[in-house]
Scaffold this motif. Structure first.
Motif, PDB file in Angstrom:
ATOM      1  N   MET A  15      38.257  49.367  52.551  1.00  0.00           N
ATOM      2  CA  MET A  15      38.029  47.689  52.954  1.00  0.00           C
ATOM      3  C   MET A  15      38.722  46.555  51.674  1.00  0.00           C
ATOM      4  SD  MET A  15      36.728  44.831  55.686  1.00  0.00           S
ATOM      5  CE  MET A  15      37.411  43.274  55.809  1.00  0.00           C
ATOM      6  N   PHE A  16      39.616  46.192  51.214  1.00  0.00           N
ATOM      7  CA  PHE A  16      39.810  45.768  50.182  1.00  0.00           C
ATOM      8  C   PHE A  16      39.361  44.049  51.191  1.00  0.00           C
ATOM      9  CE2 PHE A  16      42.157  42.893  48.248  1.00  0.00           C
ATOM     10  CZ  PHE A  16      42.803  42.981  46.701  1.00  0.00           C
ATOM     11  N   THR A  17      38.052  43.248  49.613  1.00  0.00           N
ATOM     12  CA  THR A  17      38.503  41.912  49.808  1.00  0.00           C
ATOM     13  C   THR A  17      38.012  41.439  48.876  1.00  0.00           C
ATOM     14  OG1 THR A  17      35.993  41.935  49.539  1.00  0.00           O
ATOM     15  CG2 THR A  17      36.909  42.033  52.752  1.00  0.00           C
ATOM     16  N   PHE A  18      38.095  39.700  49.016  1.00  0.00           N
ATOM     17  CA  PHE A  18      38.692  39.143  47.348  1.00  0.00           C
ATOM     18  C   PHE A  18      37.618  37.833  47.949  1.00  0.00           C
ATOM     19  CE2 PHE A  18      41.523  37.364  50.247  1.00  0.00           C
ATOM     20  CZ  PHE A  18      41.953  36.163  49.987  1.00  0.00           C
ATOM     21  N   SER A  19      36.902  37.227  47.110  1.00  0.00           N
ATOM     22  CA  SER A  19      36.507  35.535  47.060  1.00  0.00           C
ATOM     23  C   SER A  19      37.031  34.734  45.505  1.00  0.00           C
ATOM     24  CB  SER A  19      34.914  36.309  46.783  1.00  0.00           C
ATOM     25  OG  SER A  19      34.814  36.207  45.423  1.00  0.00           O
ATOM     26  N   LYS A  20      36.959  33.656  45.630  1.00  0.00           N
ATOM     27  CA  LYS A  20      38.034  32.825  44.735  1.00  0.00           C
ATOM     28  C   LYS A  20      37.201  31.697  44.641  1.00  0.00           C
ATOM     29  CE  LYS A  20      40.551  30.635  47.836  1.00  0.00           C
ATOM     30  NZ  LYS A  20      42.074  31.200  48.783  1.00  0.00           N
ATOM     31  N   ASN A  21      37.147  31.404  43.274  1.00  0.00           N
ATOM     32  CA  ASN A  21      36.565  29.701  43.212  1.00  0.00           C
ATOM     33  C   ASN A  21      37.906  29.070  41.991  1.00  0.00           C
ATOM     34  OD1 ASN A  21      35.726  30.270  39.721  1.00  0.00           O
ATOM     35  ND2 ASN A  21      33.851  31.984  40.762  1.00  0.00           N
ATOM     36  N   THR A  22      37.243  27.840  41.388  1.00  0.00           N
ATOM     37  CA  THR A  22      38.562  27.274  40.702  1.00  0.00           C
ATOM     38  C   THR A  22      38.120  26.899  39.605  1.00  0.00           C
ATOM     39  OG1 THR A  22      38.626  25.233  42.139  1.00  0.00           O
ATOM     40  CG2 THR A  22      40.194  26.907  42.440  1.00  0.00           C
TER      41      THR A  22
ATOM     42  N   ILE B 108      39.875  35.018  40.913  1.00  0.00           N
ATOM     43  CA  ILE B 108      40.233  35.777  41.747  1.00  0.00           C
ATOM     44  C   ILE B 108      39.191  37.258  41.166  1.00  0.00           C
ATOM     45  CG2 ILE B 108      41.988  36.906  43.835  1.00  0.00           C
ATOM     46  CD1 ILE B 108      43.764  35.053  42.810  1.00  0.00           C
ATOM     47  N   TYR B 109      38.128  37.236  42.531  1.00  0.00           N
ATOM     48  CA  TYR B 109      37.564  38.816  42.069  1.00  0.00           C
ATOM     49  C   TYR B 109      37.354  39.535  43.927  1.00  0.00           C
ATOM     50  CZ  TYR B 109      34.685  34.970  39.462  1.00  0.00           C
ATOM     51  OH  TYR B 109      34.602  34.238  38.316  1.00  0.00           O
ATOM     52  N   LEU B 110      38.334  40.778  42.832  1.00  0.00           N
ATOM     53  CA  LEU B 110      38.693  41.455  44.050  1.00  0.00           C
ATOM     54  C   LEU B 110      38.190  42.306  43.890  1.00  0.00           C
ATOM     55  CD1 LEU B 110      42.494  42.163  42.343  1.00  0.00           C
ATOM     56  CD2 LEU B 110      41.683  40.310  44.368  1.00  0.00           C
TER      57      LEU B 110
ATOM     58  N   GLY C 151      45.401  46.740  50.477  1.00  0.00           N
ATOM     59  CA  GLY C 151      45.125  45.947  50.141  1.00  0.00           C
ATOM     60  C   GLY C 151      45.691  45.323  49.334  1.00  0.00           C
ATOM     61  N   THR C 152      47.503  45.844  49.168  1.00  0.00           N
ATOM     62  CA  THR C 152      48.116  45.095  48.473  1.00  0.00           C
ATOM     63  C   THR C 152      48.665  44.250  49.680  1.00  0.00           C
ATOM     64  OG1 THR C 152      48.405  47.142  47.300  1.00  0.00           O
ATOM     65  CG2 THR C 152      50.911  45.580  47.881  1.00  0.00           C
ATOM     66  N   GLU C 153      48.675  44.396  51.099  1.00  0.00           N
ATOM     67  CA  GLU C 153      49.220  43.610  52.232  1.00  0.00           C
ATOM     68  C   GLU C 153      48.363  42.239  52.112  1.00  0.00           C
ATOM     69  OE1 GLU C 153      51.019  47.263  54.954  1.00  0.00           O
ATOM     70  OE2 GLU C 153      49.506  46.365  55.580  1.00  0.00           O
ATOM     71  N   VAL C 154      46.979  42.610  52.348  1.00  0.00           N
ATOM     72  CA  VAL C 154      45.769  41.545  52.109  1.00  0.00           C
ATOM     73  C   VAL C 154      45.943  40.226  50.769  1.00  0.00           C
ATOM     74  CG1 VAL C 154      43.851  40.402  51.730  1.00  0.00           C
ATOM     75  CG2 VAL C 154      44.134  42.993  53.086  1.00  0.00           C
ATOM     76  N   MET C 155      46.516  41.227  49.617  1.00  0.00           N
ATOM     77  CA  MET C 155      46.731  40.250  48.639  1.00  0.00           C
ATOM     78  C   MET C 155      48.222  39.674  49.106  1.00  0.00           C
ATOM     79  SD  MET C 155      45.502  42.084  45.243  1.00  0.00           S
ATOM     80  CE  MET C 155      46.366  40.983  44.142  1.00  0.00           C
ATOM     81  N   GLU C 156      49.204  39.959  49.900  1.00  0.00           N
ATOM     82  CA  GLU C 156      50.311  39.384  49.527  1.00  0.00           C
ATOM     83  C   GLU C 156      50.182  38.225  50.698  1.00  0.00           C
ATOM     84  OE1 GLU C 156      52.743  42.690  50.633  1.00  0.00           O
ATOM     85  OE2 GLU C 156      53.809  42.771  48.256  1.00  0.00           O
TER      86      GLU C 156
ATOM     87  N   GLY D  93      52.919  48.135  41.375  1.00  0.00           N
ATOM     88  CA  GLY D  93      53.939  47.550  41.870  1.00  0.00           C
ATOM     89  C   GLY D  93      53.609  46.016  42.347  1.00  0.00           C
ATOM     90  N   LEU D  94      52.158  46.445  43.387  1.00  0.00           N
ATOM     91  CA  LEU D  94      52.266  44.794  43.215  1.00  0.00           C
ATOM     92  C   LEU D  94      52.364  43.724  41.830  1.00  0.00           C
ATOM     93  CD1 LEU D  94      51.054  42.345  46.017  1.00  0.00           C
ATOM     94  CD2 LEU D  94      49.434  43.264  44.580  1.00  0.00           C
TER      95      LEU D  94
END
Lengths: 103, 281
Positions: A1-8, A15-17, A25-30, A59-60
């Motif tokens: 399963m593809f997840t991610f976390s992020k901070n600014t 973005i931490y994939l 995963g591509t669909e989640v990102m898009e 491609g993404l």
């Protein structure tokens, strides 16, 4: 399963994939990450926990980096695993995107 | 009950959805038949060697592609490719790729020129569709026993040396995938092939096939299978590889299409009989 976390940090988005960057995963990102990226001047995409990327993921990335560059956002792809980097190099992704994208 | 064109037949949402699903299934099956017919065209037969190819889509239809094109000068042009993505979208682009290859193969002198012409022909379409294709194209010349090849971002084929029994990748040659950048010129590399040598072209779906534990089939297993079966005819090597992958994956649904092409050289010099090569008067 593809997840991610992020901070600014300032104008930077980190973005931490996590997981395989395949069609799912591509669909989640898009759906969940891409729209936010263009709000920042610099986006760091951390691949530390991406063990596999398929052609949909490639491609993404190609389209993402091109689109964001046109909108004034600089993208860096960081901490790519050796196996994944080999696939990037086979497809000559660094040549297409510019060597500076991979840090 | 009498019905005319104005009679309204009530159908509930479930029935409408069922009709749509049936129509969709029927169209997918037709699309699969079209793709299968185009992919499984005639395999050229010739003295002095043999070729064969096989493709197994991960879904109902796939985006992998291989083809053979006998040329008038006695050479045979081989191509194998992998379209970005999966399923129906990839299958549509695979047909576009096939058309570009068939057209380019007829009008170009070498595999590098073929890839250049293909990129020229479909770059804009692929860019618009945000897609790309990796391709490996090779010419086997039976008169000079030379395999000349060019690469557009595809994984290099394996070369099985018939004498020393070593298996290694063909010498690398770089090239950007078709659809990656415009106006590409693809460099070429050549190797001499001897009796009993085999070249195994494949797509990454083989080495990335996964089992129930999430492990990949990997290059090592592929090489080991080829080592055990290298003395067989190409059709039997192909079946052995498929069986080995099936045994490894044990029914786990795969994410990527699996495709291979084999070229094996035998002692007689080749004389390729043309299947569909252009006729020059």
């Amino acid at each position: 399963m593809f997840t991610f976390s992020k901070n600014t940090t300032g104008g930077y988005l980190n973005i931490y994939l996590k997981g395989d960057l395949d069609i799912e995963g591509t669909e989640v990102m898009e759906r969940e990450i891409t729209p936010e990226m263009e709000k920042y001047s610099v986006v760091n995409m951390d691949f530390t926990e991406v063990p596999f990327i398929d052609s949909s993921g490639m491609g993404l990335l190609l389209n993402l980096v091109h689109t964001l560059n046109k909108k004034g956002t600089t993208v860096y792809i960081v901490n790519v695993k050796k196996d994944v980097m080999e696939v990037f190099e086979l497809l000559q992704i660094p040549d297409i995107l510019g060597e500076g994208v991979f840090v | 009950m009498y019905k005319d064109s104005l009679t309204y037949i009530y159908k509930n949402d479930k029935e409408i959805k069922g009709d749509l699903n049936k129509a969709l299934q029927r169209e997918i099956n037709l699309a699969r038949n079209i793709q299968s017919s185009l992919l499984n065209g005639k395999t050229p037969t010739f003295d002095g060697g043999e070729v064969c190819g096989a493709s197994l889509p991960a879904r109902l239809i796939g985006g992998d592609y291989y083809d053979f094109y006998p040329l008038v000068n006695g050479k045979i042009r081989i191509v194998i490719g992998d379209v970005m993505g999966k399923g129906i979208p990839a299958a549509m682009l695979m047909i576009l790729t096939r058309g570009a290859f068939r057209s380019a193969a007829e009008s170009t002198q070498s595999p590098g020129e073929t890839l250049t012409a293909m990129n020229q022909a479909i770059y804009n379409d692929l860019k618009t569709l945000k897609s790309f294709v990796t391709l490996f194209c090779a010419d086997w010349d039976p008169n000079t026993s030379t395999l000349t090849y060019a690469n557009a971002g595809h994984n290099p084929p394996l070369y099985i040396n018939g004498k020393s029994n070593s298996i290694e990748e063909l010498p690398k040659i770089k090239g950007i995938m078709v659809g990656g950048l415009p106006n590409q010129v693809y460099k070429e590399q050549s190797v001499e092939l001897n009796d009993e040598d085999t070249v195994f072209f494949y797509t990454d779906g083989i080495v990335e096939a996964i089992n129930k534990d999430g492990e990949q089939y990997k290059l090592d297993r592929l090489i080991s299978t080829l080592e055990q079966n290298k003395e067989k005819v190409v059709g039997d090597i192909e079946r052995a590889v498929m069986e080995s992958i099936n045994k490894f994956t044990a029914g786990v649904p795969q994410k990527d299409d699996i495709t291979m092409v084999l070229l094996k050289i035998s002692k007689q010099k080749a004389d390729i009989t043309s299947l569909n090569s252009p006729v020059f008067s």
